[in-house]
Design a protein around this motif. Sequence first.
Motif, PDB file in Angstrom:
ATOM      1  N   VAL A 158      23.485  38.570  85.767  1.00  0.00           N
ATOM      2  CA  VAL A 158      23.742  38.465  84.332  1.00  0.00           C
ATOM      3  C   VAL A 158      22.906  39.489  83.574  1.00  0.00           C
ATOM      4  O   VAL A 158      21.710  39.634  83.826  1.00  0.00           O
ATOM      5  CB  VAL A 158      23.413  37.046  83.818  1.00  0.00           C
ATOM      6  N   VAL A 159      23.548  40.193  82.652  1.00  0.00           N
ATOM      7  CA  VAL A 159      22.829  41.049  81.714  1.00  0.00           C
ATOM      8  C   VAL A 159      22.778  40.320  80.374  1.00  0.00           C
ATOM      9  O   VAL A 159      23.797  39.783  79.906  1.00  0.00           O
ATOM     10  CB  VAL A 159      23.512  42.424  81.549  1.00  0.00           C
ATOM     11  N   LEU A 160      21.615  40.287  79.768  1.00  0.00           N
ATOM     12  CA  LEU A 160      21.386  39.564  78.524  1.00  0.00           C
ATOM     13  C   LEU A 160      21.094  40.544  77.396  1.00  0.00           C
ATOM     14  O   LEU A 160      20.255  41.431  77.553  1.00  0.00           O
ATOM     15  CB  LEU A 160      20.216  38.593  78.701  1.00  0.00           C
ATOM     16  N   ALA A 161      21.789  40.397  76.272  1.00  0.00           N
ATOM     17  CA  ALA A 161      21.577  41.282  75.128  1.00  0.00           C
ATOM     18  C   ALA A 161      21.436  40.465  73.853  1.00  0.00           C
ATOM     19  O   ALA A 161      22.359  39.739  73.461  1.00  0.00           O
ATOM     20  CB  ALA A 161      22.742  42.265  74.993  1.00  0.00           C
ATOM     21  N   ASP A 162      20.268  40.579  73.214  1.00  0.00           N
ATOM     22  CA  ASP A 162      20.022  39.926  71.923  1.00  0.00           C
ATOM     23  C   ASP A 162      18.815  40.590  71.296  1.00  0.00           C
ATOM     24  O   ASP A 162      17.861  40.933  71.986  1.00  0.00           O
ATOM     25  CB  ASP A 162      19.774  38.422  72.108  1.00  0.00           C
ATOM     26  N   ASP A 163      18.861  40.761  69.982  1.00  0.00           N
ATOM     27  CA  ASP A 163      17.759  41.454  69.316  1.00  0.00           C
ATOM     28  C   ASP A 163      16.563  40.552  69.047  1.00  0.00           C
ATOM     29  O   ASP A 163      15.505  41.037  68.641  1.00  0.00           O
ATOM     30  CB  ASP A 163      18.233  42.089  67.997  1.00  0.00           C
ATOM     31  N   HIS A 164      16.711  39.247  69.277  1.00  0.00           N
ATOM     32  CA  HIS A 164      15.596  38.327  69.053  1.00  0.00           C
ATOM     33  C   HIS A 164      14.888  38.033  70.379  1.00  0.00           C
ATOM     34  O   HIS A 164      15.491  37.447  71.294  1.00  0.00           O
ATOM     35  CB  HIS A 164      16.101  37.016  68.436  1.00  0.00           C
ATOM     36  N   PRO A 165      13.624  38.399  70.504  1.00  0.00           N
ATOM     37  CA  PRO A 165      12.895  38.204  71.767  1.00  0.00           C
ATOM     38  C   PRO A 165      12.853  36.749  72.214  1.00  0.00           C
ATOM     39  O   PRO A 165      12.955  36.470  73.409  1.00  0.00           O
ATOM     40  CB  PRO A 165      11.486  38.729  71.444  1.00  0.00           C
ATOM     41  N   PHE A 166      12.731  35.812  71.265  1.00  0.00           N
ATOM     42  CA  PHE A 166      12.623  34.419  71.669  1.00  0.00           C
ATOM     43  C   PHE A 166      13.946  33.897  72.213  1.00  0.00           C
ATOM     44  O   PHE A 166      13.968  33.039  73.099  1.00  0.00           O
ATOM     45  CB  PHE A 166      12.153  33.550  70.500  1.00  0.00           C
ATOM     46  N   VAL A 167      15.069  34.413  71.700  1.00  0.00           N
ATOM     47  CA  VAL A 167      16.370  34.029  72.255  1.00  0.00           C
ATOM     48  C   VAL A 167      16.463  34.502  73.696  1.00  0.00           C
ATOM     49  O   VAL A 167      16.880  33.753  74.592  1.00  0.00           O
ATOM     50  CB  VAL A 167      17.526  34.607  71.417  1.00  0.00           C
TER      51      VAL A 167
ATOM     52  N   CYS B 200      26.426  44.078  87.193  1.00  0.00           N
ATOM     53  CA  CYS B 200      26.340  42.694  86.750  1.00  0.00           C
ATOM     54  C   CYS B 200      27.729  42.054  86.774  1.00  0.00           C
ATOM     55  O   CYS B 200      28.750  42.744  86.756  1.00  0.00           O
ATOM     56  CB  CYS B 200      25.711  42.580  85.371  1.00  0.00           C
ATOM     57  N   ASP B 201      27.742  40.724  86.822  1.00  0.00           N
ATOM     58  CA  ASP B 201      28.982  39.960  86.858  1.00  0.00           C
ATOM     59  C   ASP B 201      29.361  39.425  85.482  1.00  0.00           C
ATOM     60  O   ASP B 201      30.541  39.348  85.134  1.00  0.00           O
ATOM     61  CB  ASP B 201      28.844  38.780  87.824  1.00  0.00           C
ATOM     62  N   VAL B 202      28.344  39.028  84.707  1.00  0.00           N
ATOM     63  CA  VAL B 202      28.579  38.427  83.392  1.00  0.00           C
ATOM     64  C   VAL B 202      27.605  39.033  82.383  1.00  0.00           C
ATOM     65  O   VAL B 202      26.416  39.175  82.666  1.00  0.00           O
ATOM     66  CB  VAL B 202      28.394  36.891  83.429  1.00  0.00           C
ATOM     67  N   LEU B 203      28.130  39.363  81.215  1.00  0.00           N
ATOM     68  CA  LEU B 203      27.291  39.818  80.104  1.00  0.00           C
ATOM     69  C   LEU B 203      27.188  38.691  79.092  1.00  0.00           C
ATOM     70  O   LEU B 203      28.201  38.166  78.631  1.00  0.00           O
ATOM     71  CB  LEU B 203      27.907  41.047  79.442  1.00  0.00           C
ATOM     72  N   VAL B 204      25.964  38.323  78.748  1.00  0.00           N
ATOM     73  CA  VAL B 204      25.705  37.364  77.675  1.00  0.00           C
ATOM     74  C   VAL B 204      25.140  38.153  76.509  1.00  0.00           C
ATOM     75  O   VAL B 204      24.056  38.728  76.611  1.00  0.00           O
ATOM     76  CB  VAL B 204      24.716  36.269  78.110  1.00  0.00           C
ATOM     77  N   THR B 205      25.879  38.217  75.404  1.00  0.00           N
ATOM     78  CA  THR B 205      25.471  39.095  74.307  1.00  0.00           C
ATOM     79  C   THR B 205      25.631  38.466  72.937  1.00  0.00           C
ATOM     80  O   THR B 205      26.553  37.667  72.702  1.00  0.00           O
ATOM     81  CB  THR B 205      26.272  40.413  74.348  1.00  0.00           C
ATOM     82  N   ASP B 206      24.728  38.811  72.056  1.00  0.00           N
ATOM     83  CA  ASP B 206      24.852  38.462  70.644  1.00  0.00           C
ATOM     84  C   ASP B 206      25.974  39.306  70.045  1.00  0.00           C
ATOM     85  O   ASP B 206      26.261  40.412  70.530  1.00  0.00           O
ATOM     86  CB  ASP B 206      23.527  38.748  69.934  1.00  0.00           C
ATOM     87  N   LEU B 207      26.616  38.793  69.009  1.00  0.00           N
ATOM     88  CA  LEU B 207      27.721  39.532  68.394  1.00  0.00           C
ATOM     89  C   LEU B 207      27.241  40.531  67.357  1.00  0.00           C
ATOM     90  O   LEU B 207      27.908  41.545  67.111  1.00  0.00           O
ATOM     91  CB  LEU B 207      28.712  38.561  67.762  1.00  0.00           C
ATOM     92  N   SER B 208      26.103  40.278  66.742  1.00  0.00           N
ATOM     93  CA  SER B 208      25.650  41.154  65.649  1.00  0.00           C
ATOM     94  C   SER B 208      24.219  41.604  65.880  1.00  0.00           C
ATOM     95  O   SER B 208      23.276  41.048  65.317  1.00  0.00           O
ATOM     96  CB  SER B 208      25.766  40.433  64.300  1.00  0.00           C
TER      97      SER B 208
ATOM     98  N   PRO C 287      36.340  46.783  82.403  1.00  0.00           N
ATOM     99  CA  PRO C 287      37.383  45.757  82.265  1.00  0.00           C
ATOM    100  C   PRO C 287      37.193  44.535  83.161  1.00  0.00           C
ATOM    101  O   PRO C 287      37.712  43.461  82.846  1.00  0.00           O
ATOM    102  CB  PRO C 287      38.669  46.519  82.624  1.00  0.00           C
ATOM    103  N   ALA C 288      36.476  44.676  84.259  1.00  0.00           N
ATOM    104  CA  ALA C 288      36.272  43.538  85.166  1.00  0.00           C
ATOM    105  C   ALA C 288      35.088  42.663  84.753  1.00  0.00           C
ATOM    106  O   ALA C 288      34.914  41.561  85.291  1.00  0.00           O
ATOM    107  CB  ALA C 288      36.066  44.034  86.595  1.00  0.00           C
ATOM    108  N   LEU C 289      34.296  43.134  83.815  1.00  0.00           N
ATOM    109  CA  LEU C 289      33.104  42.400  83.395  1.00  0.00           C
ATOM    110  C   LEU C 289      33.486  41.223  82.505  1.00  0.00           C
ATOM    111  O   LEU C 289      34.212  41.386  81.527  1.00  0.00           O
ATOM    112  CB  LEU C 289      32.154  43.336  82.638  1.00  0.00           C
ATOM    113  N   ARG C 290      32.993  40.047  82.845  1.00  0.00           N
ATOM    114  CA  ARG C 290      33.213  38.873  82.012  1.00  0.00           C
ATOM    115  C   ARG C 290      32.128  38.801  80.951  1.00  0.00           C
ATOM    116  O   ARG C 290      30.966  39.123  81.205  1.00  0.00           O
ATOM    117  CB  ARG C 290      33.206  37.602  82.864  1.00  0.00           C
ATOM    118  N   ILE C 291      32.515  38.388  79.748  1.00  0.00           N
ATOM    119  CA  ILE C 291      31.598  38.409  78.611  1.00  0.00           C
ATOM    120  C   ILE C 291      31.489  37.026  77.984  1.00  0.00           C
ATOM    121  O   ILE C 291      32.498  36.364  77.735  1.00  0.00           O
ATOM    122  CB  ILE C 291      32.059  39.416  77.535  1.00  0.00           C
ATOM    123  N   VAL C 292      30.252  36.601  77.737  1.00  0.00           N
ATOM    124  CA  VAL C 292      29.984  35.387  76.974  1.00  0.00           C
ATOM    125  C   VAL C 292      29.297  35.816  75.682  1.00  0.00           C
ATOM    126  O   VAL C 292      28.193  36.359  75.710  1.00  0.00           O
ATOM    127  CB  VAL C 292      29.084  34.410  77.749  1.00  0.00           C
ATOM    128  N   VAL C 293      29.960  35.595  74.560  1.00  0.00           N
ATOM    129  CA  VAL C 293      29.426  36.002  73.264  1.00  0.00           C
ATOM    130  C   VAL C 293      28.682  34.832  72.631  1.00  0.00           C
ATOM    131  O   VAL C 293      29.234  33.735  72.490  1.00  0.00           O
ATOM    132  CB  VAL C 293      30.553  36.483  72.323  1.00  0.00           C
TER     133      VAL C 293
END
Length: 244
Positions: free
Chosen positions: A34-43, A78-86, A109-115
């Motif tokens: 999993v790759v994690l993307a969010d601008d808030h460190p605590f998240v 990675c298999d799944v990207l977990v990302t913030d929308l903004s 295109p094969a990457l699954r995304i959880v927003v």
Amino acid sequence: MNWNVEPNTRQRFFQTSDSRTHTTNEINMVQLRVVLADDHPFVRLGVRSAVSAHADIVIAGESANPTSLIELLQKVRCDVLVTDLSMPEADGTIDDGMRLVRRIRCDWPALRIVVLTSLASPVIARSILLDGAVSLLNKAGSMDELVSAIRSASAGHVHISQSILAALTEVDGVPPVSLSTRCLSPRETEVVGMFVRGRSVSEIARVLGRDIRTVSRQKRIAMAKLGVDNDPALFAYVRVHGTV
């Protein structure tokens, strides 16, 4: 997710996660990267801690802005990207989150995304869900729901938070798109249409003169074709893509 917890609660959660003893089977299983993307460190810290309690999921990389996320995806498998929308860029500028999602879907295109989002706009939710490879979670949801969404996404399913589903069901006016375009058979389309209009599986079987096991199987196959893994997601899919 809901990160507004008391310090002692956070400490207990982190201790539980770190002290978990994994079985031999868990250690030998294939891990979801999993790759994690969010601008808030605590998240990011909260997600990382929640995921660390599960041996079948591993954080392969983290990012705090769109540009670094694209660079990370170019380097890390990675298999799944977990990302913030903004997420703002490093210089503070904020781009359209939907544009980022579309670019990632185009390039990987094969990457699954959880927003993950705190935005309540049904219009934005519809835009995201029009892509069958994207799940949508409210940041106020639970950590357990996030883990479930990651697993569902990796299996090719769509997970939608109940609060977002409720917001979607209150809004009309989206041009319908026939479910038959998603390769459902006529009988599967018939079963799904009756189910989302309020009939139970047993009622559908009685009306159509079919065995209840046949109707249940047709519903299950239809859901698999549509990429949804539960009834709320099926209702949301129909709401987004139109009725049958």
